[in-house]
Design an enzyme around this catalytic site. Structure first.
Site, PDB file in Angstrom:
ATOM      1  N   ARG A  35       0.817  -1.222   0.000  1.00 58.60           N
ATOM      2  CA  ARG A  35       0.000   0.000   0.000  1.00 58.60           C
ATOM      3  C   ARG A  35       0.851   1.273   0.000  1.00 58.60           C
ATOM      4  O   ARG A  35       0.425   2.302  -0.519  1.00 58.60           O
ATOM      5  CB  ARG A  35      -0.941   0.000   1.203  1.00 58.60           C
ATOM      6  CG  ARG A  35      -2.067  -0.988   0.995  1.00 58.60           C
ATOM      7  CD  ARG A  35      -2.996  -1.031   2.156  1.00 58.60           C
ATOM      8  NE  ARG A  35      -4.182  -1.781   1.805  1.00 58.60           N
ATOM      9  CZ  ARG A  35      -5.030  -2.294   2.685  1.00 58.60           C
ATOM     10  NH1 ARG A  35      -4.818  -2.132   3.975  1.00 58.60           N
ATOM     11  NH2 ARG A  35      -6.082  -2.959   2.277  1.00 58.60           N
ATOM     12  N   LYS A 196     -21.368 -17.047  -0.474  1.00 60.01           N
ATOM     13  CA  LYS A 196     -22.804 -16.881  -0.250  1.00 60.01           C
ATOM     14  C   LYS A 196     -23.499 -16.011  -1.280  1.00 60.01           C
ATOM     15  O   LYS A 196     -22.973 -14.973  -1.682  1.00 60.01           O
ATOM     16  CB  LYS A 196     -23.036 -16.254   1.119  1.00 60.01           C
ATOM     17  CG  LYS A 196     -22.768 -17.205   2.258  1.00 60.01           C
ATOM     18  CD  LYS A 196     -23.053 -16.512   3.558  1.00 60.01           C
ATOM     19  CE  LYS A 196     -22.851 -17.453   4.738  1.00 60.01           C
ATOM     20  NZ  LYS A 196     -22.888 -16.712   5.995  1.00 60.01           N
ATOM     21  N   GLY A 352     -13.221  -8.409  -2.022  1.00 64.60           N
ATOM     22  CA  GLY A 352     -13.118  -9.508  -1.053  1.00 64.60           C
ATOM     23  C   GLY A 352     -11.908 -10.394  -1.268  1.00 64.60           C
ATOM     24  O   GLY A 352     -10.792  -9.927  -1.454  1.00 64.60           O
ATOM     25  N   GLY A 375     -14.035  -3.790  -0.182  1.00 61.50           N
ATOM     26  CA  GLY A 375     -15.396  -3.304   0.060  1.00 61.50           C
ATOM     27  C   GLY A 375     -15.796  -2.211  -0.926  1.00 61.50           C
ATOM     28  O   GLY A 375     -16.919  -2.194  -1.438  1.00 61.50           O
TER      29      GLY A 375
HETATM   30  P1  AMP Z   1     -16.408 -14.298  -0.610  1.00 63.67           P
HETATM   31  O1  AMP Z   1     -15.744 -13.527   0.482  1.00 63.67           O
HETATM   32  O2  AMP Z   1     -17.886 -14.250  -0.615  1.00 63.67           O
HETATM   33  O3  AMP Z   1     -15.790 -13.999  -1.973  1.00 63.67           O
HETATM   34  O4  AMP Z   1     -16.133 -15.828  -0.310  1.00 63.67           O
HETATM   35  C1  AMP Z   1     -14.861 -16.390  -0.311  1.00 63.67           C
HETATM   36  C2  AMP Z   1     -14.910 -17.688   0.409  1.00 63.67           C
HETATM   37  O5  AMP Z   1     -15.761 -18.579  -0.259  1.00 63.67           O
HETATM   38  C3  AMP Z   1     -13.564 -18.376   0.471  1.00 63.67           C
HETATM   39  O6  AMP Z   1     -13.109 -18.335   1.785  1.00 63.67           O
HETATM   40  C4  AMP Z   1     -13.852 -19.797   0.015  1.00 63.67           C
HETATM   41  O7  AMP Z   1     -13.283 -20.766   0.844  1.00 63.67           O
HETATM   42  C5  AMP Z   1     -15.360 -19.883   0.074  1.00 63.67           C
HETATM   43  N1  AMP Z   1     -15.917 -20.887  -0.839  1.00 63.67           N
HETATM   44  C6  AMP Z   1     -15.737 -20.989  -2.154  1.00 63.67           C
HETATM   45  N2  AMP Z   1     -16.343 -22.089  -2.648  1.00 63.67           N
HETATM   46  C7  AMP Z   1     -16.938 -22.700  -1.609  1.00 63.67           C
HETATM   47  C8  AMP Z   1     -17.704 -23.900  -1.465  1.00 63.67           C
HETATM   48  N3  AMP Z   1     -17.983 -24.651  -2.522  1.00 63.67           N
HETATM   49  N4  AMP Z   1     -18.137 -24.223  -0.240  1.00 63.67           N
HETATM   50  C9  AMP Z   1     -17.827 -23.449   0.817  1.00 63.67           C
HETATM   51  N5  AMP Z   1     -17.122 -22.306   0.752  1.00 63.67           N
HETATM   52  C10 AMP Z   1     -16.668 -21.936  -0.441  1.00 63.67           C
END
Ligand code: AMP
Length: 394
Positions: A35, A196, A352, A375
């Site tokens: 950074r 999610k 993220g 974010g």
């Molecule tokens: P995000 O912050 O929403 O981009 O989510 C990232 C997280 O999603 C990472 O820590 C991954 O381990 C998790 N992730 C990706 N694919 C899966 C899956 N099939 N089941 C559970 N977690 C997952």
């Protein structure tokens, strides 16, 4: 866009909001100076144009004045990166600071103490912002990571300057996102992974107006598959979001967006790197098994669409990339995007965890741009106007 090029910095004092929120080890040494390096271009440019520089930033989440969060800890690293001596004052407003600012000559750099030692910073206090503003002639915002916050130093302060602009880093962020969301070359592909649906709904909805193809992967896959009548076993799934998943699919159809969902997965009998695994049809995952990565047929399908795209936006991993056994999908996807980028596609990664994955697997220099603001980037993808950007444009 208001950039450094539009402003005469000669004999002027520039107050730059930088993002020096860097990680420190137990000995209070900077462990990753990315950074600080990212702010160098802006600082060098202003000095080359005959100005002096006042740097302000936050560090961590202090509750009042806490020595462990002092920017004093980063002074030597900033000097090393900038290749020049800097001056540090242990406050960011008040007499001492005003005197130090007054004494600045062209080419000098002054670093202020952690802005968040004052609760007024995050509260967006106008009087506090004005005190900061009084220190300089020009305001430069180069902190994309906090551009989605209406804090005193990121937003409120801008009203006190007629001369204000984006720093080089923030300008590059805005240009890259515009290249994907506004002036994109078709076909445009969005790739949304991660865990999610609930955390990505607004992005999903907004992105449908911008893309021709959308890959939905990672943990989100299973909410869609179940909504369509498939069996997802023990895979992560948000039952209360199934209706929404169907609505998103209907909207995509209406807008002519082609949706690509994994057809097969690497299923595991536990959420563990050492679990037993097998490739399963995504619609026939049996109980006791959970999909933790994209399968080989899915990757073949994704490769085709990635290589045919001229613009790619990637947010979120295709699997649980933190575990070696389930990192392959994310690595392969990174390879496809790198290949497509070599063929002339513009690729932007951000928001993220994608950045962590991209860095971990060394794709950082193989894609066109990696966004620094998790974010802030997500909010831009959601179609929101960021207060820090708006304040400069007003
Ligand atoms: P995000 O912050 O929403 O981009 O989510 C990232 C997280 O999603 C990472 O820590 C991954 O381990 C998790 N992730 C990706 N694919 C899966 C899956 N099939 N089941 C559970 N977690 C997952």
């Amino acid at each position: 866009m208001k950039t450094l090029q539009n402003i005469d910095f000669s004999q002027k004092k520039a107050l730059i909001r930088v993002d020096f929120n860097v990680p420190l080890n137990d000995a209070f040494e900077v462990t990753d100076a990315t950074r600080i390096q990212a702010a160098k271009e802006t600082i060098d440019t202003i000095i080359a144009k005959g100005g002096s520089v006042i740097l302000m930033s936050h560090l961590g989440r202090p509750k009042g004045v806490e020595a462990q969060y002092s920017l004093q800890h980063i002074v030597s690293k900033v000097e090393e990166v900038l290749e020049r001596k800097i001056n540090f004052v242990n406050d960011c407003i008040g007499d001492k600071v005003e005197q130090a600012a007054k004494n600045l000559a062209a080419g000098d750099v002054l670093l202020l103490e952690n802005l968040r030692f004052y609760k007024e910073e995050e509260a967006g206090d106008v009087a506090f912002a004005q005190k900061l503003a009084n220190l300089a002639d020009v305001y430069v915002n180069d902190a994309f990571g906090t551009a989605h916050r209406a804090h005193a130093s990121t937003t409120i302060i801008a009203q006190f300057f007629s001369d204000k602009c984006f720093g080089a880093l923030l300008a590059k962020e805005i240009e890259s996102i515009d290249k994907v969301l506004k002036n994109s070359e078709k076909p445009v592909l969005g790739i949304l992974g991660g865990s999610k649906v609930s955390s990505k709904i607004t992005v999903l909805e907004n992105i449908l107006d911008k893309v021709d193809h959308l890959i939905i992967g990672g943990g989100m896959t299973f909410t869609f598959v179940k909504a369509l009548g498939g069996s997802v076993g023990d895979s992560i799934c948000e039952d209360d979001k199934q209706e929404l998943a169907l609505e998103i699919l209907a909207k995509a159809k209406e807008k002519g967006v082609q949706i690509h969902i994994p057809v097969d997965v690497i299923a595991a009998n536990a959420f563990s790197n050492t679990a037993a695994t097998q490739v399963m049809d995504v619609t026939k995952i049996t109980d006791g098994w959970q999909g933790l990565d994209a399968g080989p047929k899915s990757l073949e399908n994704f490769k085709k669409v990635v290589l045919e795209s001229k613009t790619i936006l990637w947010n979120g991993p295709l699997g649980v990339f933190e575990m070696e056994s389930f990192a392959n999908g994310t690595i392969q996807l990174g390879n496809f995007i790198a290949e497509s980028t070599t063929n002339g596609c513009f690729s932007l990664v951000g928001g993220g965890d994608s950045v962590a994955a991209v860095k971990q697997f060394g794709f950082e220099h193989k894609v066109s741009y990696v966004s620094t603001g998790g974010g802030a980037m997500l909010e831009m993808l959601e179609g929101k106007t960021l207060p820090g950007i708006d304040a400069i444009l007003k």
